[in-house]
Each structure stands twice: as structure tokens, then as C-alpha cells.
Design a protein around this motif. Structure first.
Motif: not given
Length: 268
Positions: A52, A207, A136-137, A50, A131-134
């Protein structure tokens, strides 16, 4: 063909095997002993990447037992006997990273005889982009089960030169990799750098809705160099791959930028 001719003979141009051929193959397979030959094990190892904060990151898991106990490894696992390779890669992402519906692409095969001290293990490498949010999750979902960390990828070479890469943690400490996973990571970085200009893989690191500046940031991070803003915008807008959503950024302390989406996301 004359009446009464042998019906076991193949018809001209037919791809169907003759009865005699089928019987011969069945007899051969009945006699065949697969234990007569040594057989290697096969694994898949997935480089999950990813972008970020202007840096390239990957997810690694610390090995809790030998071999290479204490070292860090890409998510991976042995391929099941009736399992297609890509299905195995997706299973690894689902069970070890809590990720589904991820863009995955095969890299190459890593098969040095002594790459794993346990036995002869051939690994098929893959890379996956989120993407960065996925990302991190995924790290948060696995943190309670095993020692998982997001590691920053340090690439000391330009373009597609290739060579060693290494990982550092949040404190800047080097993370030693298990087996030949540094080689797998290096090949993944080289591959995505090479593909970025002719394939829309960069959109997989964003995203669903994004700004042109965010898209440029992804390209610059992956390529490891700055790009001209005006020429990049022109190239992206004329590519036919972007659609303006009619929406603007919200919650920013500067003039909101227009949001776009990738037109062919489902076709990659």
C-alpha cells in the motif's frame, strides 16, 4: 499359484499388505507407547503481507501475556492433533485476521530448541498475500479484540541477499518482535522477492481489476527497486496472464488507464 497355497501371501506386484504383515503391525501398534519419547509442540506462524502506498506492510499482534509480553508477533497458533498444517494456517487467518480464501504458501520450518521458553516448539512458517483493501479490513475487524497494527516492513538489503528486517508503526517507531518472528519475516520477504519474476504471486497483492501501473508498483515495492516502464509492460502483456477487461479507471484526475485482470488467479 497352486491351489491351496497360503492366501495370506502377497500377490506379485500387489501393494496390498499380507495378512501376516497386517497382524504384525497391529500387534506392534497395540504395544507401542508414544509417551516413551519426548514430543515437541507444533505451531504455524503466518506472515500476512500487502502493498500500500508504495510500501510493504504486514499485520502483527501485540502479545498480552508472557512470554514476550508487549512484543509483537505474527498471527499464529498451535496445530490441532488431527489438523493438516495448511488448514491450521487458514484457521489462524480466519480467527485472528478475519480473512478467508487467501493465497497461502509454506515457507520453511523454524525449530531452534530455545526459540520458545515455554517448551520445545517447532513452528512451520507460512506467508499469505492480500490486496490493500482486504488487509485494511482485516486490521479494522480485529482492532477491537486485541492490539493489532499494520506495520511497515523495512528491508535494508538488496535483491535476495537476505538478512535482518524490522518493523515500524505509523509514527516511525520500531516494533520489537517476539520469539524468532523477525527471522520468519525475513525469510518471507526473501521468498516473495525470489518468486516474483517466475511466479504470478504479485497478482495476489492487487484487487481483481487493476492497471499496469499498479502492477508495476507492486513489483517495484516487493523488489525494492525501480523497473523500466516500457519493458515491464511488454513482459506483462506477452506473459499470457493478463486479460483486458474493456473497462477504464474512474474517479481519477488524470487520463484513465485501462483495467486488466489476472487470467489464472484460480490456478495459483
Amino acid at each position: 499359484m497352486a491351489a491351496g497355497a497360503d492366501r495370506s501371501t502377497k500377490k506379485a506386484g500387489s501393494s496390498e499388505p499380507a495378512a501376516a504383515e497386517t497382524a504384525e503391525e497391529a500387534a506392534f501398534l497395540e504395544r507401542y507407547d508414544p509417551a516413551e519419547f519426548e514430543r515437541p509442540s507444533v505451531t504455524v506462524d503466518v506472515v500476512l503481507l500487502t502493498v500500500r502506498d508504495g510500501e510493504l506492510y504486514t499485520l502483527v499482534i501485540q502479545r498480552a501475556e508472557p512470554p514476550a509480553k508487549g512484543r509483537w508477533a505474527m498471527p499464529g497458533g498451535f496445530v490441532r492433533i488431527r489438523e493438516p498444517l495448511e488448514d491450521a494456517a487458514h484457521r489462524v487467518l480466519r480467527t485472528k485476521c478475519s480473512l478467508e480464501n487467501v493465497y497461502v504458501e509454506q515457507l520453511c520450518t523454524f525449530g531452534e530448541p530455545d526459540r520458545d521458553p515455554r517448551m520445545r516448539v517447532i513452528s512451520v512458517g507460512y506467508f499469505a498475500l492480500v490486496d490493500a483493501r482486504r488487509f485494511d479490513r482485516a486490521c479494522q475487524a480485529q482492532s477491537g479484540k486485541r492490539h493489532v497494527t499494520m506495520a511497515r516492513v523495512v528491508v535494508p538489503w538488496n535483491g535476495e541477499t537476505g538478512g535482518d528486517v524490522h518493523l515500524v508503526d505509523a509514527q516511525g517507531e520500531s516494533l520489537p518482535l517476539a520469539f524468532d518472528h523477525a527471522d520468519i519475516l525475513s525469510v518471507a520477504v526473501k521468498r516473495i522477492r525470489g518468486k516474483l519474476d517466475y511466479s504470478p504471486i504479485g497478482f495476489q497483492l492487487l484487487p481483481e481489476r487493476f492497471t499496469l501501473l499498479a502492477l508495476q508498483g507492486v513489483h517495484e515495492t516487493v523488489l525494492g527497486r525501480k523497473l523500466n516502464k516500457d519493458s515491464f509492460r511488454r513482459r506483462m502483456l506477452s506473459s499470457g496472464e493478463l486479460v483486458a477487461t474493456g473497462e477504464m479507471q474512474s474517479g481519477v484526475d488524470h487520463r484513465p488507464a485501462e483495467l486488466y485482470r489476472f487470467l489464472k488467479r484460480s490456478a495459483i
